[in-house]
Design an enzyme around this catalytic site. Sequence first.
Site, PDB file in Angstrom:
ATOM      1  N   GLU A  78      -0.313  -8.587   5.471  1.00 29.66           N
ATOM      2  CA  GLU A  78      -0.180  -8.593   6.931  1.00 29.66           C
ATOM      3  C   GLU A  78      -1.535  -8.661   7.641  1.00 29.66           C
ATOM      4  O   GLU A  78      -1.603  -8.951   8.832  1.00 29.66           O
ATOM      5  CB  GLU A  78       0.599  -7.362   7.409  1.00 29.66           C
ATOM      6  CG  GLU A  78      -0.128  -6.043   7.310  1.00 29.66           C
ATOM      7  CD  GLU A  78      -0.052  -5.404   5.937  1.00 29.66           C
ATOM      8  OE1 GLU A  78      -0.435  -4.226   5.809  1.00 29.66           O
ATOM      9  OE2 GLU A  78       0.377  -6.081   4.973  1.00 29.66           O
TER      10      GLU A  78
ATOM     11  N   CYS B 169       0.839  -1.196   0.000  1.00 33.28           N
ATOM     12  CA  CYS B 169       0.000   0.000   0.000  1.00 33.28           C
ATOM     13  C   CYS B 169       0.880   1.254   0.000  1.00 33.28           C
ATOM     14  O   CYS B 169       1.569   1.509  -0.963  1.00 33.28           O
ATOM     15  CB  CYS B 169      -0.974  -0.037   1.185  1.00 33.28           C
ATOM     16  SG  CYS B 169      -2.390   1.076   0.995  1.00 33.28           S
TER      17      CYS B 169
ATOM     18  N   HIS C 123      -2.915  -6.086   1.233  1.00 29.04           N
ATOM     19  CA  HIS C 123      -2.299  -6.161   2.554  1.00 29.04           C
ATOM     20  C   HIS C 123      -2.156  -7.604   3.043  1.00 29.04           C
ATOM     21  O   HIS C 123      -3.060  -8.133   3.695  1.00 29.04           O
ATOM     22  CB  HIS C 123      -3.149  -5.388   3.562  1.00 29.04           C
ATOM     23  CG  HIS C 123      -3.103  -3.907   3.392  1.00 29.04           C
ATOM     24  ND1 HIS C 123      -2.216  -3.109   4.070  1.00 29.04           N
ATOM     25  CD2 HIS C 123      -3.833  -3.075   2.607  1.00 29.04           C
ATOM     26  CE1 HIS C 123      -2.406  -1.845   3.727  1.00 29.04           C
ATOM     27  NE2 HIS C 123      -3.380  -1.801   2.835  1.00 29.04           N
TER      28      HIS C 123
END
EC number: 6.3.5.3
Length: 227
Positions: A199, A88, A197
């Site tokens: 994570e 991002c 994302h």
Amino acid sequence: MSAARVGVVTFPGTLDDQDAARAVRHAGGEAVPLWHADPDLKGVDAVFLPGGFSYGDYLRCGAISRFAPLMEELIPAAGAGLPVLGTCNGFQILCEAHLLPGALMRNAGLHYICRDQGIRVENTATPWTSDFTEGQEIVLPVKHGEGRYVADEATLSALEAGGQVVFRYAGGNPNGSLNDIAGIRNEAGNVVGLMPHPEHAVEDLTGAPSTDGRAFFSSILKKLVNA
């Protein structure tokens, strides 16, 4: 044997550094916090630039962060082969720092997007993607307002010909990125950037759409342990 050390960079406005650190630890690595104003990589084995809203985004996403003291150390280290992942805003910073080609612009339609998104893995020959299979479709969260990947025709052709497109959007393009590009790598393959994302997709406990993000972290730790 000590755990591989993965630096997680925090800029003013970074939102996902703790998620990134947790993902590194979940995979068995040591997450090392790195502050943007401190020109010291602390001898880490790899670096993760997580998402958020970095200082200076009103000018252009990542344009000011690219000049942070830490980046003065990171740019030559990446050029020398240090594995780097940017997600991002981290992807935007990597492009602004010219560690990756192209740029990220306002989404088509100018709307902020937050949803679970299908992603197709195009390249597994990077330190961050070796635990995937080529052509595998995964699901990761996306949340961005400036995620439309653009580049000139010559750059796009070079990315495609050189196998530098690492991820493409599947089941619909959320932001108008050219060639459905969701993530790319540099020519050497050690620097990878993507808008989704990983994570946020490592544990069922958090309500993530999948645990597909785990493979990013298991990939880099295997690479570092076997280096």
